[in-house]
Design an enzyme around this catalytic site. Sequence first.
Site, mmCIF file in Angstrom:
data_model
loop_
_atom_site.group_PDB
_atom_site.id
_atom_site.type_symbol
_atom_site.label_atom_id
_atom_site.label_comp_id
_atom_site.label_asym_id
_atom_site.label_seq_id
_atom_site.Cartn_x
_atom_site.Cartn_y
_atom_site.Cartn_z
ATOM 1 N N ARG A 19 -10.281 0.267 -6.705
ATOM 2 C CA ARG A 19 -10.524 0.779 -5.356
ATOM 3 C C ARG A 19 -11.807 1.591 -5.308
ATOM 4 O O ARG A 19 -12.040 2.458 -6.154
ATOM 5 C CB ARG A 19 -9.346 1.658 -4.920
ATOM 6 C CG ARG A 19 -9.369 2.055 -3.442
ATOM 7 C CD ARG A 19 -8.294 3.074 -3.137
ATOM 8 N NE ARG A 19 -7.928 3.101 -1.722
ATOM 9 C CZ ARG A 19 -7.345 4.132 -1.120
ATOM 10 N NH1 ARG A 19 -7.062 5.231 -1.813
ATOM 11 N NH2 ARG A 19 -7.025 4.084 0.149
ATOM 12 N N SER A 64 -6.511 9.564 -4.143
ATOM 13 C CA SER A 64 -7.728 10.294 -4.488
ATOM 14 C C SER A 64 -7.440 11.613 -5.203
ATOM 15 O O SER A 64 -8.276 12.091 -5.975
ATOM 16 C CB SER A 64 -8.567 10.550 -3.233
ATOM 17 O OG SER A 64 -7.888 11.398 -2.324
ATOM 18 N N HIS A 100 0.843 -1.199 0.000
ATOM 19 C CA HIS A 100 0.000 0.000 0.000
ATOM 20 C C HIS A 100 0.874 1.243 0.000
ATOM 21 O O HIS A 100 1.380 1.672 1.037
ATOM 22 C CB HIS A 100 -0.939 0.032 1.210
ATOM 23 C CG HIS A 100 -2.008 1.077 1.080
ATOM 24 N ND1 HIS A 100 -3.236 0.822 0.502
ATOM 25 C CD2 HIS A 100 -2.034 2.388 1.428
ATOM 26 C CE1 HIS A 100 -3.971 1.927 0.520
ATOM 27 N NE2 HIS A 100 -3.258 2.896 1.071
ATOM 28 N N CYS A 101 1.044 1.816 -1.172
ATOM 29 C CA CYS A 101 1.772 3.080 -1.313
ATOM 30 C C CYS A 101 1.167 3.823 -2.496
ATOM 31 O O CYS A 101 0.341 3.287 -3.233
ATOM 32 C CB CYS A 101 3.269 2.833 -1.501
ATOM 33 S SG CYS A 101 3.661 1.634 -2.786
ATOM 34 N N HIS A 102 1.566 5.067 -2.660
ATOM 35 C CA HIS A 102 0.991 5.921 -3.684
ATOM 36 C C HIS A 102 2.107 6.671 -4.412
ATOM 37 O O HIS A 102 3.252 6.721 -3.941
ATOM 38 C CB HIS A 102 0.042 6.958 -3.061
ATOM 39 C CG HIS A 102 -0.938 6.403 -2.082
ATOM 40 N ND1 HIS A 102 -2.084 5.762 -2.467
ATOM 41 C CD2 HIS A 102 -0.937 6.400 -0.721
ATOM 42 C CE1 HIS A 102 -2.759 5.390 -1.394
ATOM 43 N NE2 HIS A 102 -2.082 5.757 -0.318
ATOM 44 N N ASP A 142 1.916 3.014 3.283
ATOM 45 C CA ASP A 142 1.030 4.148 2.985
ATOM 46 C C ASP A 142 1.821 5.383 2.554
ATOM 47 O O ASP A 142 1.289 6.495 2.544
ATOM 48 C CB ASP A 142 0.110 4.493 4.161
ATOM 49 C CG ASP A 142 -1.046 5.408 3.744
ATOM 50 O OD1 ASP A 142 -1.548 5.260 2.619
ATOM 51 O OD2 ASP A 142 -1.438 6.286 4.537
ATOM 52 N N ASN A 161 -2.257 13.498 3.507
ATOM 53 C CA ASN A 161 -2.905 14.312 4.553
ATOM 54 C C ASN A 161 -2.281 14.158 5.939
ATOM 55 O O ASN A 161 -2.899 14.537 6.933
ATOM 56 C CB ASN A 161 -4.409 14.000 4.622
ATOM 57 C CG ASN A 161 -5.143 14.368 3.347
ATOM 58 O OD1 ASN A 161 -5.138 15.520 2.942
ATOM 59 N ND2 ASN A 161 -5.733 13.380 2.702
ATOM 60 N N HIS A 166 -6.666 -0.744 5.684
ATOM 61 C CA HIS A 166 -6.413 -0.320 7.061
ATOM 62 C C HIS A 166 -7.499 -0.801 8.032
ATOM 63 O O HIS A 166 -7.862 -0.096 8.988
ATOM 64 C CB HIS A 166 -6.269 1.209 7.134
ATOM 65 C CG HIS A 166 -5.519 1.800 5.978
ATOM 66 N ND1 HIS A 166 -4.369 1.236 5.472
ATOM 67 C CD2 HIS A 166 -5.775 2.903 5.205
ATOM 68 C CE1 HIS A 166 -3.954 1.961 4.433
ATOM 69 N NE2 HIS A 166 -4.782 2.963 4.255
ATOM 70 N N TYR A 221 -12.147 1.290 0.966
ATOM 71 C CA TYR A 221 -11.665 2.159 2.045
ATOM 72 C C TYR A 221 -12.873 2.807 2.702
ATOM 73 O O TYR A 221 -13.668 3.500 2.043
ATOM 74 C CB TYR A 221 -10.728 3.223 1.470
ATOM 75 C CG TYR A 221 -9.930 4.010 2.491
ATOM 76 C CD1 TYR A 221 -9.707 3.538 3.774
ATOM 77 C CD2 TYR A 221 -9.372 5.238 2.142
ATOM 78 C CE1 TYR A 221 -8.967 4.259 4.694
ATOM 79 C CE2 TYR A 221 -8.614 5.975 3.053
ATOM 80 C CZ TYR A 221 -8.420 5.477 4.325
ATOM 81 O OH TYR A 221 -7.671 6.197 5.248
#
Length: 296
Positions: A119, A72, A26-28, A244, A249, A176, A152
Amino acid sequence: MSRIRSWTDSPSKPTYRPPAGAVDTHCHVFGPQAGFPFSVKAKYLPQDAGPDMLFALRDHLGFSRNVVVQASCHGTDNRAILNAIAKSEGRARGVAVVDPSISNPELDALHAGGIRGVRFNFLRRLVDDAPKDKFLEVARRIERLGWHVVIYFEADLLDELTPFMEAIPTDIVIDHMGRPDVSTGPDGPEMLAFRNFLRAHPNVWTKVSCAERLSAQGAPFDDFVESVAPLVEEFQDRVLWGTDWPHPNMQDAIPDDGALVDLIPRLARSKELQTKLLISNPMRLYWPEEWEEEQQ
């Protein structure tokens, strides 16, 4: 909207050394904006955090592969994660966010680019619209590709979303753990409800990630470990882990990625569990062709 940075430029080197072949699931990536603009509907505008930065972090932390999840801020334009996958030399796969009107040829093109899941985001602070009926149609259309659905949401939506999830024909991965309250221990109401949900739905997996978001205590995240380690033990064939990064944020409480990696042996308390969490489970889900070949 000013551009924000939510990651540290100098993460510590973890004491824990992940096993060879470990996957950060899970990374972006954010942009780079010059090539991959952010959505006009984005709720936050991050600084660039492109694939070169992601892969440097991967190597620094001791991982071998990444699963890049569409952030997002990029909406349904998946070009940034496709770019990251293309630059990974086969060491990354992706999870897309798609417009429900996407065509089958467009889905096929995403598959060819390394996408293996879609997702659905139900966090109200991040998305304006989450149409369950249209999402369910997408889930049915991706079944032929062997993809799974990533969802999510926050813990108070678990009951409401259960019928929707029960109608999904594919495997499901909950980001999560559905953001439960971990401060009340493994048998606290939200953790217990989620564990009961997993018991009742054998097609549902989860990511035991984001201690930095879920812990009420903060580092060293003892409340998170106490609540989540029993879940890893019970559902050891359906758990995944990820950093993550670059921590969307989290600009007001930027976590240390090395310290997050050092949580792994506290969550998965044997080498066998660590291998499942970091290698066999993600490989089965994201690189099934390689995994099946290795098992023969």
